[in-house]
Design a protein around this motif. Structure first.
Motif, PDB file in Angstrom:
ATOM      1  N   ALA A 149       9.298  -4.008  11.102  1.00  0.00           N
ATOM      2  CA  ALA A 149      10.655  -3.879  10.561  1.00  0.00           C
ATOM      3  C   ALA A 149      11.680  -4.403  11.560  1.00  0.00           C
ATOM      4  O   ALA A 149      12.620  -5.125  11.200  1.00  0.00           O
ATOM      5  CB  ALA A 149      10.942  -2.420  10.212  1.00  0.00           C
ATOM      6  N   LYS A 150      11.487  -4.060  12.831  1.00  0.00           N
ATOM      7  CA  LYS A 150      12.399  -4.532  13.876  1.00  0.00           C
ATOM      8  C   LYS A 150      12.302  -6.039  14.049  1.00  0.00           C
ATOM      9  O   LYS A 150      13.291  -6.693  14.407  1.00  0.00           O
ATOM     10  CB  LYS A 150      12.086  -3.826  15.197  1.00  0.00           C
ATOM     11  CG  LYS A 150      12.484  -2.354  15.225  1.00  0.00           C
ATOM     12  CD  LYS A 150      12.125  -1.714  16.565  1.00  0.00           C
ATOM     13  CE  LYS A 150      12.568  -0.258  16.608  1.00  0.00           C
ATOM     14  NZ  LYS A 150      12.193   0.403  17.887  1.00  0.00           N
ATOM     15  N   ASP A 151      11.125  -6.596  13.806  1.00  0.00           N
ATOM     16  CA  ASP A 151      10.942  -8.041  13.929  1.00  0.00           C
ATOM     17  C   ASP A 151      11.635  -8.809  12.805  1.00  0.00           C
ATOM     18  O   ASP A 151      11.823 -10.017  12.918  1.00  0.00           O
ATOM     19  CB  ASP A 151       9.452  -8.393  13.921  1.00  0.00           C
ATOM     20  CG  ASP A 151       8.795  -8.144  15.276  1.00  0.00           C
ATOM     21  OD1 ASP A 151       9.529  -7.842  16.241  1.00  0.00           O
ATOM     22  OD2 ASP A 151       7.557  -8.232  15.360  1.00  0.00           O
ATOM     23  N   GLY A 152      11.973  -8.106  11.703  1.00  0.00           N
ATOM     24  CA  GLY A 152      12.683  -8.762  10.609  1.00  0.00           C
ATOM     25  C   GLY A 152      11.883  -8.995   9.353  1.00  0.00           C
ATOM     26  O   GLY A 152      12.332  -9.722   8.456  1.00  0.00           O
ATOM     27  N   VAL A 153      10.689  -8.387   9.233  1.00  0.00           N
ATOM     28  CA  VAL A 153       9.880  -8.544   8.015  1.00  0.00           C
ATOM     29  C   VAL A 153      10.668  -8.037   6.812  1.00  0.00           C
ATOM     30  O   VAL A 153      11.283  -6.970   6.863  1.00  0.00           O
ATOM     31  CB  VAL A 153       8.546  -7.791   8.151  1.00  0.00           C
ATOM     32  CG1 VAL A 153       7.806  -7.768   6.825  1.00  0.00           C
ATOM     33  CG2 VAL A 153       7.688  -8.432   9.229  1.00  0.00           C
ATOM     34  N   ASP A 154      10.635  -8.802   5.723  1.00  0.00           N
ATOM     35  CA  ASP A 154      11.467  -8.489   4.555  1.00  0.00           C
ATOM     36  C   ASP A 154      10.796  -7.557   3.548  1.00  0.00           C
ATOM     37  O   ASP A 154      11.454  -6.720   2.939  1.00  0.00           O
ATOM     38  CB  ASP A 154      11.861  -9.790   3.849  1.00  0.00           C
ATOM     39  CG  ASP A 154      12.617 -10.730   4.775  1.00  0.00           C
ATOM     40  OD1 ASP A 154      13.748 -10.387   5.154  1.00  0.00           O
ATOM     41  OD2 ASP A 154      12.070 -11.790   5.134  1.00  0.00           O
ATOM     42  N   PHE A 155       9.495  -7.724   3.337  1.00  0.00           N
ATOM     43  CA  PHE A 155       8.790  -6.809   2.433  1.00  0.00           C
ATOM     44  C   PHE A 155       7.395  -6.552   2.974  1.00  0.00           C
ATOM     45  O   PHE A 155       6.800  -7.403   3.635  1.00  0.00           O
ATOM     46  CB  PHE A 155       8.756  -7.333   0.990  1.00  0.00           C
ATOM     47  CG  PHE A 155       7.981  -8.607   0.769  1.00  0.00           C
ATOM     48  CD1 PHE A 155       6.691  -8.579   0.249  1.00  0.00           C
ATOM     49  CD2 PHE A 155       8.544  -9.853   1.032  1.00  0.00           C
ATOM     50  CE1 PHE A 155       5.976  -9.752   0.016  1.00  0.00           C
ATOM     51  CE2 PHE A 155       7.847 -11.024   0.803  1.00  0.00           C
ATOM     52  CZ  PHE A 155       6.564 -10.983   0.293  1.00  0.00           C
ATOM     53  N   MET A 156       6.899  -5.351   2.720  1.00  0.00           N
ATOM     54  CA  MET A 156       5.620  -4.929   3.278  1.00  0.00           C
ATOM     55  C   MET A 156       4.715  -4.360   2.197  1.00  0.00           C
ATOM     56  O   MET A 156       5.152  -3.535   1.393  1.00  0.00           O
ATOM     57  CB  MET A 156       5.827  -3.847   4.344  1.00  0.00           C
ATOM     58  CG  MET A 156       6.646  -4.271   5.534  1.00  0.00           C
ATOM     59  SD  MET A 156       6.794  -2.898   6.719  1.00  0.00           S
ATOM     60  CE  MET A 156       7.915  -3.643   7.925  1.00  0.00           C
ATOM     61  N   THR A 157       3.464  -4.820   2.219  1.00  0.00           N
ATOM     62  CA  THR A 157       2.453  -4.218   1.355  1.00  0.00           C
ATOM     63  C   THR A 157       1.934  -2.950   2.027  1.00  0.00           C
ATOM     64  O   THR A 157       1.407  -2.997   3.141  1.00  0.00           O
ATOM     65  CB  THR A 157       1.296  -5.197   1.115  1.00  0.00           C
ATOM     66  OG1 THR A 157       1.755  -6.276   0.312  1.00  0.00           O
ATOM     67  CG2 THR A 157       0.147  -4.505   0.398  1.00  0.00           C
ATOM     68  N   LEU A 158       2.107  -1.841   1.347  1.00  0.00           N
ATOM     69  CA  LEU A 158       1.710  -0.535   1.879  1.00  0.00           C
ATOM     70  C   LEU A 158       0.910   0.206   0.816  1.00  0.00           C
ATOM     71  O   LEU A 158       1.395   0.435  -0.289  1.00  0.00           O
ATOM     72  CB  LEU A 158       2.955   0.269   2.279  1.00  0.00           C
ATOM     73  CG  LEU A 158       3.771  -0.384   3.411  1.00  0.00           C
ATOM     74  CD1 LEU A 158       5.190   0.115   3.413  1.00  0.00           C
ATOM     75  CD2 LEU A 158       3.104  -0.120   4.760  1.00  0.00           C
ATOM     76  N   HIS A 159      -0.316   0.560   1.158  1.00  0.00           N
ATOM     77  CA  HIS A 159      -1.232   1.173   0.184  1.00  0.00           C
ATOM     78  C   HIS A 159      -1.031   2.685   0.158  1.00  0.00           C
ATOM     79  O   HIS A 159      -1.885   3.461   0.591  1.00  0.00           O
ATOM     80  CB  HIS A 159      -2.669   0.798   0.518  1.00  0.00           C
ATOM     81  CG  HIS A 159      -2.909  -0.684   0.526  1.00  0.00           C
ATOM     82  ND1 HIS A 159      -2.738  -1.443   1.664  1.00  0.00           N
ATOM     83  CD2 HIS A 159      -3.265  -1.539  -0.457  1.00  0.00           C
ATOM     84  CE1 HIS A 159      -3.003  -2.711   1.380  1.00  0.00           C
ATOM     85  NE2 HIS A 159      -3.322  -2.799   0.094  1.00  0.00           N
ATOM     86  N   CYS A 160       0.096   3.088  -0.391  1.00  0.00           N
ATOM     87  CA  CYS A 160       0.474   4.502  -0.396  1.00  0.00           C
ATOM     88  C   CYS A 160      -0.216   5.298  -1.502  1.00  0.00           C
ATOM     89  O   CYS A 160      -0.211   6.534  -1.472  1.00  0.00           O
ATOM     90  CB  CYS A 160       1.993   4.635  -0.568  1.00  0.00           C
ATOM     91  SG  CYS A 160       2.963   3.738   0.658  1.00  0.00           S
ATOM     92  N   GLY A 161      -0.775   4.611  -2.481  1.00  0.00           N
ATOM     93  CA  GLY A 161      -1.318   5.307  -3.643  1.00  0.00           C
ATOM     94  C   GLY A 161      -2.774   5.704  -3.530  1.00  0.00           C
ATOM     95  O   GLY A 161      -3.329   6.319  -4.451  1.00  0.00           O
ATOM     96  N   ILE A 162      -3.417   5.362  -2.424  1.00  0.00           N
ATOM     97  CA  ILE A 162      -4.818   5.764  -2.230  1.00  0.00           C
ATOM     98  C   ILE A 162      -4.837   7.169  -1.639  1.00  0.00           C
ATOM     99  O   ILE A 162      -4.669   7.361  -0.439  1.00  0.00           O
ATOM    100  CB  ILE A 162      -5.549   4.781  -1.309  1.00  0.00           C
ATOM    101  CG1 ILE A 162      -5.550   3.383  -1.915  1.00  0.00           C
ATOM    102  CG2 ILE A 162      -6.984   5.241  -1.064  1.00  0.00           C
ATOM    103  CD1 ILE A 162      -6.296   2.353  -1.098  1.00  0.00           C
ATOM    104  N   THR A 163      -5.018   8.136  -2.473  1.00  0.00           N
ATOM    105  CA  THR A 163      -5.004   9.530  -2.026  1.00  0.00           C
ATOM    106  C   THR A 163      -6.427  10.021  -1.748  1.00  0.00           C
ATOM    107  O   THR A 163      -7.413   9.401  -2.175  1.00  0.00           O
ATOM    108  CB  THR A 163      -4.370  10.437  -3.083  1.00  0.00           C
ATOM    109  OG1 THR A 163      -5.183  10.396  -4.269  1.00  0.00           O
ATOM    110  CG2 THR A 163      -2.949   9.976  -3.418  1.00  0.00           C
TER     111      THR A 163
END
Length: 421
Positions: A149-163
């Motif tokens: 985020a600090k480096d400036g990435v605009d969007f991130m794929t995050l696998h939040c739905g794997i419970t």
């Protein structure tokens, strides 16, 4: 998103409206209600790109190193080539030892939104410390997210739905391919080994705080996407999507832009239903799909299978197509593979935008028709997604008459009827 809800037309919202040639208030409302996202980190100055309802279908190109092959110059050439041929965004999926250097140089090389999968970095960092990926902790994951985020990435794929619950159910599912998502496998294996909940799911509120601070757009990853037609639209895939729908709602309430990633390998007759299910469950959030690939029998030609699925997906509600190259499932793509992958996705996007009745798409079609009617070869080459290939075919015939092609010659229907109809 907060500015849009306050009725403030930001420069990014205005830029998207100007590019799409639509009323700026439509973009304002779309961003406010979560139907449109404009991935743009507050720390990076780049062109604004709108993705979502009522906008032209956008294209993403994946590039990056692997643990076996690292060639920074080649990947930079791929990024630039992809953008030159029409990619609207680039994702850096590097997993090699020099992934930090790769990301920095790629972000400096192209003026489009950049996406990443932060858990790749967390995994590489963990391995470099002599530990296994399953030994990383929540801090390792969130340090990577904040670092990017600090480096400036605009969007991130995050696998939040794997419970944890879903991983246990997946073990009992009758899947042929199991999990084919790298990030999904990292997290599912971590959950099984540590017998703990997914840190991204458990600490989702903290993730939203980071997203607000840097204006990161979340690309909620489909870690359980089907890796073959036989696994499509099964219970694990749909259950993950249900979870992602609740996470989209929480993101929207927090003022965080979010989109949802989708399949994957899907039979042709299930593509439209998948789009409709996502839009319903995920509160209208933009849908970002890989392909979809509609047959598993075309290795080496998956840019074609992906374009077929992508055209149907985008005309049925998908907003963002991740390109598929001929090298999919086989190797890192070459420069030519990247070009073919982008063009195939551009064809799918244009076909969908025409089907959706978008004025900007139809204007291009009418311009091409007039160029063909008038034997305006240069006009045709300039309008084409790839002007080089049609110019090559035209020139290799060496015709003296500009008002014919070698296919029909003097029997050209357009030439014979010119002026009469």
């Amino acid at each position: 998103m907060t500015e849009a809800r306050n009725g403030n037309i930001t420069p990014e919202i205005q830029a998207v409206a100007d590019y799409e040639r639509i009323d700026v208030n439509k973009v304002l409302r779309g961003v406010a209600n979560g139907a449109i996202v404009i991935p743009k980190n507050v720390g990076r100055d780049t062109n604004a790109c709108g993705i979502g309802q009522g906008l032209t279908t956008k294209i993403n190109a994946n590039i990056g190193s692997s643990s076996k092959i690292e060639d920074i110059d080649l990947e930079l050439k791929k990024a630039k080539l992809a953008v030159d041929f029409g990619a609207d965004a680039v994702m850096d999926l590097s997993t090699g030892p020099k992934l930090l250097e790769f990301r920095e140089k790629i972000m400096g090389a192209v003026d489009v939104p950049i996406g990443t999968v932060p858990i790749y970095e967390a995994g590489v960092v963990t391995l470099n410390k002599g530990r296994e990926i399953i030994d990383m902790d929540a801090d390792d994951i969130f340090k990577s997210i904040e670092h990017q985020a600090k480096d400036g990435v605009d969007f991130m794929t995050l696998h939040c739905g794997i419970t944890r619950d879903l991983v246990e159910k997946l073990q009992k599912a009758n899947r042929i391919m199991g999990i084919v998502s790298r990030g999904g496998t990292f997290l599912a294996s971590w959950i099984l080994h540590n017998e703990m909940e997914n840190p991204l799911y458990e600490n989702y509120d903290y993730l939203l705080e980071l997203a607000v601070e840097y204006d990161i757009s979340l690309s909620l990853g489909d870690g359980l996407r089907p890796g073959c037609l036989s696994d499509a639209t099964d219970t694990p895939q749909v259950q993950e999507l249900v979870t992602l729908g609740t996470l989209v709602k929480r993101a929207q309430q927090a003022g965080v832009q979010s989109m949802v990633e989708g399949p994957g390998h899907v039979p042709l007759n299930q593509v439209r239903a998948n789009m409709e299910i996502q839009k319903t469950l995920c509160h209208g959030a933009p849908f970002y799909v890989l392909g979809p690939i509609v047959t598993d029998l075309a290795p080496g030609y998956d840019h074609i299978t992906g374009a077929i699925g992508g055209a149907i997906a985008a005309s049925s509600g998908a907003d963002f197509l991740c390109y598929v190259t001929p090298a999919e499932h086989l190797s890192l793509p070459s420069l030519e593979d990247v070009k073919e992958g982008v063009i195939a996705s551009k064809i799918a996007a244009q076909a969908a935008d025409v089907a959706l009745g978008l004025d900007i798409a139809w204007e291009k079609e009418r311009a091409m028709s007039k160029a063909r009617k008038n034997f305006d070869w240069e006009g045709q080459f300039n309008l084409a997604f790839d002007g080089v290939k049609p110019r090559h075919y035209r020139n290799k015939c060496k015709l003296d008459d500009d008002e014919m092609c070698a296919m029909c010659g003097e029997y050209c229907a357009v030439k014979i009827a010119k002026g009469d109809f």
